[in-house]
Structures are given as C-alpha cells and as structure tokens.
Design a protein around this motif. Sequence first.
Motif, PDB file in Angstrom:
ATOM      1  N   VAL A 176      81.035 -43.521 -28.659  1.00 38.12           N
ATOM      2  CA  VAL A 176      79.737 -43.932 -29.207  1.00 38.12           C
ATOM      3  C   VAL A 176      78.840 -44.372 -28.046  1.00 38.12           C
ATOM      4  O   VAL A 176      79.314 -44.638 -26.941  1.00 38.12           O
ATOM      5  N   ASP A 177      77.541 -44.458 -28.317  1.00 33.75           N
ATOM      6  CA  ASP A 177      76.608 -44.873 -27.268  1.00 33.75           C
ATOM      7  C   ASP A 177      76.631 -46.369 -27.040  1.00 33.75           C
ATOM      8  O   ASP A 177      76.413 -46.843 -25.932  1.00 33.75           O
ATOM      9  N   VAL A 178      76.877 -47.124 -28.111  1.00 36.87           N
ATOM     10  CA  VAL A 178      76.901 -48.580 -27.986  1.00 36.87           C
ATOM     11  C   VAL A 178      77.772 -49.125 -29.119  1.00 36.87           C
ATOM     12  O   VAL A 178      77.848 -48.519 -30.195  1.00 36.87           O
ATOM     13  N   ALA A 179      78.444 -50.233 -28.859  1.00 38.02           N
ATOM     14  CA  ALA A 179      79.300 -50.857 -29.882  1.00 38.02           C
ATOM     15  C   ALA A 179      79.076 -52.360 -29.850  1.00 38.02           C
ATOM     16  O   ALA A 179      78.903 -52.953 -28.781  1.00 38.02           O
ATOM     17  N   GLY A 180      79.039 -52.966 -31.045  1.00 38.64           N
ATOM     18  CA  GLY A 180      78.816 -54.404 -31.132  1.00 38.64           C
ATOM     19  C   GLY A 180      79.845 -55.064 -32.022  1.00 38.64           C
ATOM     20  O   GLY A 180      80.399 -54.427 -32.919  1.00 38.64           O
ATOM     21  N   GLY A 217      75.786 -46.006 -32.846  1.00 35.85           N
ATOM     22  CA  GLY A 217      76.097 -47.407 -32.602  1.00 35.85           C
ATOM     23  C   GLY A 217      77.161 -47.874 -33.582  1.00 35.85           C
ATOM     24  O   GLY A 217      77.006 -47.687 -34.792  1.00 35.85           O
ATOM     25  N   HIS A 218      78.225 -48.449 -33.056  1.00 32.90           N
ATOM     26  CA  HIS A 218      79.324 -48.919 -33.923  1.00 32.90           C
ATOM     27  C   HIS A 218      79.254 -50.438 -34.080  1.00 32.90           C
ATOM     28  O   HIS A 218      78.933 -51.165 -33.145  1.00 32.90           O
ATOM     29  N   ILE A 219      79.537 -50.889 -35.279  1.00 35.64           N
ATOM     30  CA  ILE A 219      79.668 -52.322 -35.556  1.00 35.64           C
ATOM     31  C   ILE A 219      81.086 -52.578 -36.046  1.00 35.64           C
ATOM     32  O   ILE A 219      81.574 -51.867 -36.928  1.00 35.64           O
ATOM     33  N   ALA A 220      81.732 -53.587 -35.492  1.00 35.58           N
ATOM     34  CA  ALA A 220      83.092 -53.935 -35.916  1.00 35.58           C
ATOM     35  C   ALA A 220      83.044 -54.636 -37.276  1.00 35.58           C
ATOM     36  O   ALA A 220      82.287 -55.595 -37.455  1.00 35.58           O
TER      37      ALA A 220
END
Lengths: 238, 238
Positions: free
Chosen positions: A222-226, A201-204
Amino acid sequence: MQAPVLGVKALFFDVFGTLVDWRTSVARESEKILGALGFDLDWLAFADAWRGEYQPGMEEVRSGRLPFSKLDVLHRANLVRMAPRFGLENLSDEVLDDLTLVWHRLDAWTEVPGALTRLKTQFRIAPVSNGNISLMVDLARRNGLPWDAILGAEIAGDYKPKRQVYLAACAAFDLEPRQCMMVAAHSSDLAAAAACGLRTGHIARPNENGPGKGEASPSVPVDVAGSDLADLAGKLGV
Amino acid sequence: MQAPVLGVKALFFDVFGTLVDWRTSVARESEKILGALGFDLDWLAFADAWRGEYQPGMEEVRSGRLPFSKLDVLHRANLVRMAPRFGLENLSDEVLDDLTLVWHRLDAWTEVPGALTRLKTQFRIAPVSNGNISLMVDLARRNGLPWDAILGAEIAGDYKPKRQVYLAACAAFDLEPRQCMMVAAHSSDLAAAAACGLRTGHIARPNENGPGKGEASPSVPVDVAGSDLADLAGKLGV
C-alpha cells in the motif's frame, strides 16, 4: 506530503469495518428489536452470522445472476436466509424490515469524525462503499461524517471489488485513478483499487470481527498505512 | 409544520439561479480569464448568452439524439457554439477548459448557507440539479452547503425536467415522491416535479437573469412559496 501520495486530490473510504464498528452496533441494535420480542440470543454471534452472508449475497449481483439491488435489499434477503439458525423462522415482514435498518444505525470508530473533518480541508472525501446511498446518509448524519458526496456501489450499479465501482467514483470527481486514494481496513479492497490505478491507504482494525480478528496491517503493498484514521491523516500531512 | 408539507422527509434543490447567482458569478470569473488575455466584453451579456445555450444543449440529450454527457461537457460545447458572437473564435483548448470551470465557482445567494444548515436539522437535503457531481461538490465547498448527498442529473443519466431525474432522487433516499419536496425558483421545474408526485416549494429570485428578470412568484400551484430560502425555511417550521 509524502512522495507516494503527491498529487492525490480525493480520498475514497470503505465504510463497514473501516469507519464504523458494524459488529457491536448490529448486535446492540438487533437486541433492542428482538429482545423486546422475548428473544435471547448470542447477539454478537447473530451479527457475525449476518455479516457472513454479505459476500455471498453480493456475489449473486457481481456474477450477473441477479440484477443490481441496493444493499438494504441484500441485507434483508441475507437475514431471511440465516435467521432460522437462531430460531427466528417466523419473524413478521415488519420485524424483518426493522432489523434490516439496524445497518443504518452503526457507530463510527471514535477518531473517525474528527479525522474526516481534518482530511476534508485538504481532499475531496467520499464513501466508496457497497452500502446504498440512504444507508450512507443515515450513518453520516448519526456520526457527523462530512462527506462531499456519496459515491460507491449504488452509483456504479455493481459491487466492489468490481472495477467499475472504483472507476465510477474517480469519474464522478473528474479525476484520474492516480489522483484518488482508496482507504480501507481490508487488503482485498485495496488490492482491487490498486489494480485500477488508485493509490491506497490502509487502516488497522485488528478487532473488527472480534478480539484479535481483523487486519492489524495490510497483506498487500500500500502507499500508506495508519494505526487508525487520525494516524493516517497525519501521514498524509494533514 | 403546515398541513401541505406534513410527512415531507427530504428537500431537493434546484441550484443554478435558485441557490447560486450564476449570472454575476459567470460574468466575474469569465472576465478574470478573458480580461487577462486582453478581451473587453460586456461580461453580463456574455454570461447571458452562455446560459442561453443551456436548454438547447440539454435537449440534445433529453431527446435521445446524444448519449448522456455531464453538464461540464455541455457547458464547453455551448461555449464553443456561442463564443464567436463575442469575437472569441480562436480560444485555445486550455482557455476553453478554464472557462468551462467558471461554473464551478458560483456564489450562493447570501441567505442560502445558513438556511440550508437549519433545514438539514429537520430534513435530508440534496441538490437535484442538472449540474454534474464534481460541479455540485465545488459549489458546496466554496459556499459551505452541507448536503447529505449529491443527487440529480448525473445519478439519473438524464436531464430535468425528465421524470427519471426526480424519481431517481426519491428512490436514492428510499422515499415516496409525496415525502419529497422540490425547491426551485423556476415554475417549470416545480411543475415537472409535481407531475411526478413530489411536493413543491418556490423561492422568489426576481433578479436572476438581470434586474426584474426572474420569477418573483410561481406561475403554477405550489405547496409553499418563500421570498428567499430563509423565508421558506420558516414556512416549513424550521
């Protein structure tokens, strides 16, 4: 929950940059100590220079040239190496010790405590950071981070992105890598975790290293990014 | 704060018996699993027999005859060893696995969550138990135990009362042994901690092993003793 994250039981978190703003915190806390001694530096440049020694310092351990030492020890050695560039050749051992502990007084990005508290209702949560246990505990107490356990480099006896750090965290929770998600603002961390079989999971954090100097989006799959941790939590169905 | 505990920065806790009631919890949870399969045992005797294999199981590791294995692994092997005494020769691997996890579903003695929450305002707090990390996490989530970190056997790679377990916990928190207090309902645990230089706090659990079968008071010198954890917290000035 989204299909990519079905079956995820635990979330592992990078900390420096991902959950806490090391840059302005180190600048502020260093100014408190050195300003009182009469120094007047570019404090953000000082923080950047110190952080610049971070990867080279750990590489001595990852390569096997140095035995494992906790990050506090590396932070102090890195400081001694870069301080002369700022005219700080003659700091006492006491001041060097005090400065080393500024890394225990970093502030979380504002949405982090609330988002972690929500995520804990659905997942086991732990830092998988290169920071040592006492450093993680101090950041948690300062910012109200409700960890289930402190995992990461000190448990594994090596530094990310070495495989052992991610795999030791999964093993500590009795989980398969595919049941664990690494959350970070750094694509290199996520790529290494994915290579071990973890979800990602990526966070900006587009301003981590200064205005416009940070990852606004992942450079790897990535599987999910926020856009931040609260956004990621929503995308995980929490 | 009382003179004997001046300078104490961290409290380390034994868990089985000291903070949680393993005996009635294991009896209840085992009955749920085995009762559904048609077995009707003396469930408290079953719990006592399983616990009876605890020290011999760990002694194989402490002596060096077996490499370190987490307590879940030992609990399962101990179960296999003692189950035939209860007519349980032919349990499936799945049932053995399920039973092993009853140790993750133990209830805290009633005053413990509130007292730990109070103590956390003044001290770093961590379990220093022979239980593995995932077991400690499950007990914490079940009972609301607000640990700063999970220390103990799995971090140290050995079992109490080996010195390394106590000393690794102090080192993880960057503290000298004299700055740490071991809290337990077992005098043997406290004697071993004191031999490493830690301070010691005893909690009475006179019914741990059944009515009247438990330590109502310490049999070794300790720095402070309480009738339960809330009483001990008061004596520590919290």
